[in-house]
Design an enzyme around this catalytic site. Sequence first.
Site: not given
Lengths: 366, 366
Positions: A122, A144, A186, A228, A238, A242, A246, A249, A253, A266
Amino acid sequence: MKNEICTLNVNLAERSYPIYIGANLITNSELYRPHIHGQQVLIVTNTTVAPLYLESVMSALSAYQVETVILPDGEQFKTLSVWQQIIDSLLEYRFDRRCTVIGLGGGVVGDMAGFAAACYQRGVYFIQVPTTLLAQVDSSVGGKTGVNHPLGKNMIGAFYQPQCVIADIDTLQTLDNRQLSAGLAEVIKYGLIGDPEFFDWLERHVDGLMAREQGLLAYAIERSCSDKAAVVAADEREAGNRALLNLGHTFGHAIETGVGYGEWLHGEAVGTGICMAADLSRRLGWLDLGAQKRIEALIERAGLPTAPPSGLDADRFMELMSVDKKVLNNRVRLVLMRQLGYSVVTDEFESTMLEGTLREYGRAAS
Amino acid sequence: MKNEICTLNVNLAERSYPIYIGANLITNSELYRPHIHGQQVLIVTNTTVAPLYLESVMSALSAYQVETVILPDGEQFKTLSVWQQIIDSLLEYRFDRRCTVIGLGGGVVGDMAGFAAACYQRGVYFIQVPTTLLAQVDSSVGGKTGVNHPLGKNMIGAFYQPQCVIADIDTLQTLDNRQLSAGLAEVIKYGLIGDPEFFDWLERHVDGLMAREQGLLAYAIERSCSDKAAVVAADEREAGNRALLNLGHTFGHAIETGVGYGEWLHGEAVGTGICMAADLSRRLGWLDLGAQKRIEALIERAGLPTAPPSGLDADRFMELMSVDKKVLNNRVRLVLMRQLGYSVVTDEFESTMLEGTLREYGRAAS
């Protein structure tokens, strides 16, 4: 540049951490020391990065019990089953909850190592050592972590902050050109989200960045991380703004999923996604044609594709975009540009406008 | 008792949430409503609980798009691959990040549903509807979610808080006796950790609890959750005193791993683990023999085993305990009792004392 270390603090209350940016950092034992709490360290890396940097990092950590996991290289291996290898290793070495996981490599390695650190017992300590430009400017900030699922990218993961990030610009010298360009996608994104001055700087220095001038790279990384960090600090999980990060993105994606993970990088998909977002913004009357052309030109000079591969027509694009995380209550939310260097998150646009962009960029299989 | 709802608040700053305790709650739409934010709800349950309660819960949620996942029942199915079925379903139903996952069942269902909610799109809403006494007094508070690994229990997981917990004592009427006893092991544990008055109450009321008197059950659940919440609020991520909640668990996990998950119930293993912790505490001179006997007697009256199964000798016990999460730097840390109703986390004891207990309780295969 040698021996200059820039430290950028990402402020997230009790989860704050420093990003170290500079040359010759990965061999610097002193940087790691305050962030390792037990004796046990697992370095997660991949088959490309291991021959280049694993030995250096291991020798910097000779004071600890260091074990390694070497993953196959590529986005197509960012899966739950490959991720399990990291967990299996942690258990086989009997690592306890004070152990530290180090992700040495690009975004895929960082995402998987970070998600393993998030879930093992955990949550154990995590240090990121990004060796690609993309990872240095993107994964370094924001926490992330995660893996892909056959039905969608990054669908399984956690928000999990590292103890520190060590961004060594020397590692960018061994990067291939495609990877360097992918990172620049980016970097350009940060300019477009909310830093028009940085966009101007990038227009002036993109050739120097492509030539890997260290001073320029260090500045671009620092400014990107700083941009960022400001967004993330305001919205760690998010919930709101935030989502600006994206930009490009949702289109990107769809491209990655549509062509299969690992075909397009990517950053390449994001580069094209930014061009598509610019096109839609222009259709909405928010961006003028001149600005759209400047954006496309910079993407192109950064060595990135400005149009998706054939085989993705408008319908397929729409289908792929509808499973993306940015869809709420069946409305597509996108990051679009209100003007050059100023983006917004919005679902307030006519779907016919989006269809226009998808028809413009989408192409059936040739 | 009918229609009385006790609300207990677990205070964890922005992650605070209520536990509702009472009869006839799972059909109460009003309880769920404030905690569901989108339209999409996935109920995760198992083959035992589904025929009993799934329909009732679904009808209470008729205002939403409700989908279900029915898992096989048992600790042996608390694995990453079974967990993946939940993730697969969320993706197949195209659930977005505002969806809600409801765990309807015992601790295994709750742990897996919660871990799926923690990881799906890096975190969606989670509601716990525990239907066993164990889950109501244990999983309701603390946010521990996760799955087992062949090399250790709960080795993969996350701390993840629910939006609310709905503990319906009516569901305890259908519980089999072994399950009821297993829950009482954790209830007794709270008395021993730091609530001697509750321990005394349990000695007076254990027969009534075994007879499932609703008023007694409601009180025992409320007091257990309240005791646990006080410990967790002070130490959400288990850095310190939260480890007190592991009284009996290090021995217990060794039993569960040693006999194979699913043979012994978790609570049964904890019951025996508490007896072993009491034995070691007595050997250390902390607990007198009278107190040890009272503890054993209560465990026995609650229908729990007071000794491990044959096949686990002292050496095997030690080996199993050394992979447990409570081991730091190769020293075994245990929760032991300084006196009846007052426990401490410690690794400050002679290992020969621990060996004495393991030799006393461990037995080779017969």
